[in-house]
Design a protein around this motif. Structure first.
Motif, mmCIF file in Angstrom:
data_model
loop_
_atom_site.group_PDB
_atom_site.id
_atom_site.type_symbol
_atom_site.label_atom_id
_atom_site.label_comp_id
_atom_site.label_asym_id
_atom_site.label_seq_id
_atom_site.Cartn_x
_atom_site.Cartn_y
_atom_site.Cartn_z
ATOM 1 N N GLY A 372 0.807 -1.208 0.000
ATOM 2 C CA GLY A 372 0.000 0.000 0.000
ATOM 3 C C GLY A 372 0.843 1.262 0.000
ATOM 4 N N TYR A 373 1.959 1.247 0.730
ATOM 5 C CA TYR A 373 2.888 2.374 0.715
ATOM 6 C C TYR A 373 3.351 2.655 -0.712
ATOM 7 N N VAL A 374 3.784 1.608 -1.396
ATOM 8 C CA VAL A 374 4.325 1.772 -2.747
ATOM 9 C C VAL A 374 3.247 2.277 -3.701
ATOM 10 N N GLY A 375 2.109 1.582 -3.727
ATOM 11 C CA GLY A 375 1.061 1.949 -4.663
ATOM 12 C C GLY A 375 0.499 3.335 -4.422
ATOM 13 N N THR A 376 0.228 3.666 -3.159
ATOM 14 C CA THR A 376 -0.333 4.968 -2.836
ATOM 15 C C THR A 376 0.643 6.091 -3.134
ATOM 16 N N THR A 377 1.915 5.884 -2.845
ATOM 17 C CA THR A 377 2.915 6.915 -3.108
ATOM 18 C C THR A 377 3.003 7.217 -4.597
ATOM 19 N N ILE A 378 3.028 6.188 -5.426
ATOM 20 C CA ILE A 378 3.140 6.394 -6.874
ATOM 21 C C ILE A 378 1.918 7.137 -7.404
ATOM 22 N N CYS A 379 0.732 6.695 -7.027
ATOM 23 C CA CYS A 379 -0.489 7.344 -7.519
ATOM 24 C C CYS A 379 -0.586 8.788 -7.026
ATOM 25 N N CYS A 431 -1.384 -1.130 -5.852
ATOM 26 C CA CYS A 431 -0.287 -1.481 -6.760
ATOM 27 C C CYS A 431 -0.799 -1.663 -8.191
ATOM 28 N N LEU A 432 -1.993 -2.226 -8.344
ATOM 29 C CA LEU A 432 -2.579 -2.342 -9.679
ATOM 30 C C LEU A 432 -2.874 -0.964 -10.264
ATOM 31 N N LEU A 433 -3.380 -0.051 -9.440
ATOM 32 C CA LEU A 433 -3.617 1.318 -9.898
ATOM 33 C C LEU A 433 -2.312 2.006 -10.271
ATOM 34 N N ALA A 434 -1.265 1.770 -9.476
ATOM 35 C CA ALA A 434 0.032 2.383 -9.749
ATOM 36 C C ALA A 434 0.614 1.870 -11.063
ATOM 37 N N ALA A 435 0.443 0.581 -11.340
ATOM 38 C CA ALA A 435 0.944 0.014 -12.594
ATOM 39 C C ALA A 435 0.274 0.688 -13.785
ATOM 40 N N ARG A 436 -1.035 0.889 -13.681
ATOM 41 C CA ARG A 436 -1.745 1.555 -14.769
ATOM 42 C C ARG A 436 -1.315 3.018 -14.889
ATOM 43 N N THR A 437 -1.083 3.670 -13.755
ATOM 44 C CA THR A 437 -0.695 5.078 -13.764
ATOM 45 C C THR A 437 0.656 5.285 -14.431
ATOM 46 N N MET A 438 1.605 4.395 -14.155
ATOM 47 C CA MET A 438 2.944 4.529 -14.725
ATOM 48 C C MET A 438 3.099 3.793 -16.052
ATOM 49 N N THR A 439 1.991 3.236 -16.545
ATOM 50 C CA THR A 439 2.015 2.413 -17.760
ATOM 51 C C THR A 439 3.158 1.398 -17.692
ATOM 52 N N ALA A 440 3.210 0.713 -16.558
ATOM 53 C CA ALA A 440 4.268 -0.273 -16.315
ATOM 54 C C ALA A 440 3.630 -1.627 -16.011
ATOM 55 N N ARG A 441 4.455 -2.662 -16.049
ATOM 56 C CA ARG A 441 3.989 -4.020 -15.781
ATOM 57 C C ARG A 441 4.262 -4.397 -14.329
ATOM 58 N N LEU A 442 3.252 -4.956 -13.684
ATOM 59 C CA LEU A 442 3.434 -5.452 -12.328
ATOM 60 C C LEU A 442 4.191 -6.774 -12.387
ATOM 61 N N PRO A 443 5.326 -6.895 -11.664
ATOM 62 C CA PRO A 443 6.117 -8.138 -11.716
ATOM 63 C C PRO A 443 5.457 -9.254 -10.908
ATOM 64 N N VAL A 444 4.372 -9.790 -11.453
ATOM 65 C CA VAL A 444 3.543 -10.747 -10.715
ATOM 66 C C VAL A 444 4.326 -12.001 -10.349
ATOM 67 N N ARG A 445 5.100 -12.557 -11.290
ATOM 68 C CA ARG A 445 5.801 -13.809 -11.013
ATOM 69 C C ARG A 445 6.779 -13.651 -9.861
ATOM 70 N N GLN A 446 7.578 -12.583 -9.900
ATOM 71 C CA GLN A 446 8.566 -12.386 -8.838
ATOM 72 C C GLN A 446 7.901 -12.130 -7.492
ATOM 73 N N MET A 447 6.827 -11.346 -7.497
ATOM 74 C CA MET A 447 6.135 -11.062 -6.244
ATOM 75 C C MET A 447 5.491 -12.325 -5.672
ATOM 76 N N ALA A 448 4.913 -13.142 -6.535
ATOM 77 C CA ALA A 448 4.304 -14.392 -6.075
ATOM 78 C C ALA A 448 5.360 -15.341 -5.495
ATOM 79 N N SER A 449 6.538 -15.350 -6.107
ATOM 80 C CA SER A 449 7.597 -16.227 -5.605
ATOM 81 C C SER A 449 8.045 -15.814 -4.205
ATOM 82 N N VAL A 450 8.028 -14.517 -3.924
ATOM 83 C CA VAL A 450 8.386 -14.046 -2.586
ATOM 84 C C VAL A 450 7.330 -14.485 -1.564
ATOM 85 N N LEU A 451 6.058 -14.385 -1.930
ATOM 86 C CA LEU A 451 4.990 -14.826 -1.034
ATOM 87 C C LEU A 451 5.107 -16.325 -0.740
ATOM 88 N N VAL A 452 5.428 -17.122 -1.760
ATOM 89 C CA VAL A 452 5.605 -18.554 -1.568
ATOM 90 C C VAL A 452 6.802 -18.825 -0.656
#
Length: 503
Positions: A372-379, A431-452
């Motif tokens: 939330g820190y990351v996404g809110t700050t970017i937006c 974070c999804l809103l931030a990705a759209r705002t910066m027209t960037a791709r959310l690194p889903v695979r890497q983030m999911a691997s960290v959660l695992v």
């Protein structure tokens, strides 16, 4: 989730520390700065982080003394008063701090005028919030905490000076907030020790709180005079700030509702002791926010000027920020879960044993807090704040309804479970809103691997019981190794942040 750049009225400060990044050119309001490399940014951030860690140690020592002296019920009474004072300060901010910081980063020549106008706005609203708190306390709305709330409310207008950190954030000066946090932490520790040794009551402790906030504010104003001298406030500038910040104001009210009012609901449904357990657990979550705060500090001014960057560079910055955020969030959660019984027993004593389960649930919530820190700050830095307002208001409504239900049945544990769900939704959505705002791709695979990796580490530690000292080292080693193997953070990332070129 606290707003980036905000200094609360609570002495154990959770403000975002503005870390050093590529400084701005010279202007009419301050000395010239020179462009720093990524290595300079990383070094300065590391130094500031060290100062913050020292402040964290001081803060936790203060909390330990305070909790042991007041016991769960007394600690709950005082914690509720601080929670309400902090909530009033958050409401008074109305998104002004992050708006002012972003504008200073983009409009360097007008920095003094922008900062002074923001200070007037926040002071005016803080005075209104103070009157509201005093009226509610006079009416006995907060039960046995009402006399303490009345005293703590006096410090609320002083919270307006926290907006001065917006200038430091925009100018990439990490030492400002770090020094202020350390000063206030030491002063508050001294105050708490004096009260504990002289046997003072909780109301006297509240007056000491006001004195500490007053001293910290004076130091902050003195430091700011050399950084961004204040100019003449402007009605036109106030209009521009309001035009950008009103959605953030709505969002701040919603965040306050789901972040702070849980303690009030818990107090009315279960009493002061349950609030004491919940506040004791939440204190670890508060201090852990040092990690994401240090991450988003340089991110705010960088993103504020990212519209001039090419798409590849924006994507690199967004990817690095989100991947680092999830590593910080999950890594901290793993350590808190592994050490929960030992941390509660060591800092608070055996009387606070019921705080262990809420702490484990709040550790899970910390993953969402960091995202939330990351996404809110970017937006917010890019002015895309209306979707954030819609999101936070919607989540706040659901959260409050769930809090009444969960607190009535499970007390502090129920409140923590609702917080975990809330923060997860906010973190992913922003974070999804931030990705759209910066027209960037959310690194889903890497983030999911960290959660695992985090879940696997916790499972191993649950199956193999070890002494807490060994468990802490094992948790850090297992999780760190899993992250490296998953390539969520790579050597290329390390070279990038340590290079002599701009990030």
């Amino acid at each position: 989730m606290t707003s980036p750049g905000e200094t609360t009225t609570e002495p154990e400060d959770r403000a975002v520390t503005p870390a050093t990044a590529a400084p701005l050119e010279s202007d009419a309001t301050g000395p010239a700065d020179h462009t720093r490399s990524a290595r300079g940014l990383s070094t300065a951030t590391a130094v500031s982080f060290g100062l913050r860690l020292l402040g964290l140690v001081v803060g936790m020592a203060t909390t330990s003394v305070l909790a042991r002296y007041l016991n769960p019920e007394g600690y709950g009474v005082f914690a509720l008063a601080l929670t309400l004072g902090t909530a009033a300060a958050q409401v008074a901010d109305m998104g002004t701090t992050i708006t002012v910081s972003s504008r200073i980063a983009r409009e360097k020549a007008a920095a003094g005028r922008i900062l002074s106008t923001g200070l007037v706005i926040r002071t005016s609203v803080a005075l209104i919030a103070t009157v509201g708190l005093l009226a509610a306390a006079a009416g006995g709305l907060f039960g046995e905490s009402s006399p303490v709330v009345s005293v703590v409310a006096i410090a609320t207008p002083l919270s307006a000076a926290a907006i001065l950190t917006a200038g430091a954030t925009a100018r990439f000066r990490p030492e400002v907030s770090s020094v202020l946090a350390l000063v206030q932490g030491v002063l508050w520790l001294i105050a708490v020790v004096v009260i504990a040794r002289t046997g003072g009551d909780v109301v006297l402790l509240a007056w000491f709180f006001v004195a500490v906030v007053t001293l910290q504010t004076c130091v902050g104003v003195a430091i700011n005079r050399r950084l961004v001298p204040l100019g003449r406030p402007s009605f036109a500038e106030a209009g521009r700030i309001f035009a950008l910040s009103w959605p953030l104001a709505i969002s701040s009210l919603a965040v306050m509702a789901y972040y702070r009012l849980g303690s009030v609901i818990l107090f009315h449904l279960q009493g002061a002791a349950e609030v004491g357990y919940y506040s004791a657990a939440y204190k670890f979550l508060d201090v852990a926010q040092l990690g994401p705060a240090m991450l988003v500090a340089p991110l705010l001014p960088i993103v504020a000027t990212s519209l001039t960057m090419d798409a590849h560079r924006r994507n690199l910055i967004f990817s690095l920020a989100t991947r680092t955020g999830v590593v910080i969030g999950v890594g901290t959660a793993v350590l808190l879960i592994a050490l929960a019984p030992a941390l509660v027993a060591y800092l608070y004593g055996e009387d606070f044993g019921p705080a262990v389960t809420p702490l484990i649930l709040l550790a899970v919530a910390f993953v969402g807090v960091t995202l939330g820190y990351v996404g809110t700050t970017i937006c917010s830095a890019l002015g895309v704040v209306r979707p954030i307002a819609v999101l936070t208001v919607s989540v706040a409504v659901v959260n409050l309804a769930a809090q009444f239900w969960a607190c009535a049945r499970w007390g502090a544990t129920g409140a923590a479970a609702v917080a975990a769900g809330t923060e997860f939704v906010i973190g992913v959505a922003t974070c999804l809103l931030a990705a759209r705002t910066m027209t960037a791709r959310l690194p889903v695979r890497q983030m999911a691997s960290v959660l695992v990796a985090g879940a696997a580490t916790i499972l191993v530690l649950w199956l193999v019981r070890l002494p807490w000292q060994v468990e802490a080292v094992s948790a850090a080693g297992l999780f760190g190794g899993a992250v490296l193997l998953s390539r969520a953070i790579t050597t290329a990332d390390l070279r990038r942040v340590l290079s002599r070129k701009a990030l």
